[in-house]
Design a protein around this motif. Structure first.
Motif, PDB file in Angstrom:
ATOM      1  N   UNK A 119      43.443  33.776  37.183  1.00  0.00           N
ATOM      2  CA  UNK A 119      43.052  32.051  37.368  1.00  0.00           C
ATOM      3  C   UNK A 119      41.846  32.394  37.995  1.00  0.00           C
ATOM      4  N   UNK A 120      41.276  32.725  39.001  1.00  0.00           N
ATOM      5  CA  UNK A 120      40.085  32.254  39.333  1.00  0.00           C
ATOM      6  C   UNK A 120      38.842  33.196  39.244  1.00  0.00           C
ATOM      7  N   UNK A 121      39.496  33.706  37.620  1.00  0.00           N
ATOM      8  CA  UNK A 121      38.726  35.087  37.075  1.00  0.00           C
ATOM      9  C   UNK A 121      36.404  34.231  36.182  1.00  0.00           C
ATOM     10  N   UNK A 122      36.434  32.972  36.394  1.00  0.00           N
ATOM     11  CA  UNK A 122      35.684  32.192  36.620  1.00  0.00           C
ATOM     12  C   UNK A 122      34.352  31.765  37.618  1.00  0.00           C
ATOM     13  N   UNK A 123      35.522  31.414  38.497  1.00  0.00           N
ATOM     14  CA  UNK A 123      34.932  30.738  40.126  1.00  0.00           C
ATOM     15  C   UNK A 123      34.585  32.083  41.096  1.00  0.00           C
TER      16      UNK A 123
END
Length: 215
Positions: A119-123
């Motif tokens: 879920x944190x792959x972009x941030x």
């Protein structure tokens, strides 16, 4: 199979104190419940029963804390990979080996942690890179070396160990990682077992040597 509440060993030489372990356990629980972005340092400190100053004495940031948890997860995942005796048969050995990875993705706790990272792959893409390099890469390195042992015994025939290792892993776990990353319901144990067995059979048809024993 891991229990739903199972978690990796979070201790270590640097964080062997009781309060540090409290922080790690509380942080993992908060991250699983609320995700990385939705978890605050204040919430972790409250859950751990320590002050923010104590937390920061061990971890300078939330990112550093999450990084340590990822490293612990990968260490646990890679440190417990079985190495079954090939002399007892190649197919049974591959079953034991592949079942280890099936159990990982069928464990609600492990799947939830995997999803939290995804879920944190972009941030925070660096966290995903850390998980991949500390986890999957080490798993594939282990598998490649193990399959080379089988080849040396005349049980398998192939040219490129890394590719063959990845093919075996993909055949065995199928879409379990994707289901975990997307937060979808995991397959049932019986169905996952059938897919794994079919994957191993396909692998052996492609790379098995006539000298291989099915056990």
């Amino acid at each position: 199979m891991n229990s739903p509440l199972a978690a990796p060993d979070l201790s270590g030489e640097r964080f062997s104190g009781r309060k540090a372990c409290q922080v790690l356990v509380a942080a993992r629980q908060e991250f699983l419940l609320h995700g990385f972005s939705g978890t605050s340092v204040d919430a972790i400190a409250r859950s751990a029963g320590v002050s923010k100053a104590t937390l920061y004495a061990y971890f300078p940031s939330k990112e550093a804390l999450f990084t340590h948890l990822i490293e612990a997860e990968c260490k646990d995942k890679c440190g417990n990979i079985p190495s079954p005796d090939l002399d007892r048969g190649l197919a049974p050995a591959l079953h034991v080996l592949c079942r280890h990875f099936i159990d990982f993705f069928l464990s609600p706790d492990s799947a939830a942690f995997f999803q939290t990272i995804s879920n944190e792959r972009y941030r925070f893409p660096e966290l995903c890179h850390l998980y991949f390099n500390s986890g999957k890469k080490n798993v594939l390195d282990f598998l490649a070396a193990y399959l080379e042992q089988a080849r040396d015994k005349g049980l398998l025939s192939f040219d490129d160990p890394p590719i063959v290792a990845e093919q075996l892993l993909n055949l065995a776990v199928a879409d379990l990682p994707l289901r975990a990353a997307l937060g979808l319901e995991a397959r049932g144990e019986a169905e996952a077992e059938r897919i794994m067995e079919a994957g191993i059979a396909t692998f052996l048809k492609a790379y098995g040597s006539p000298n291989a024993s099915s056990g």
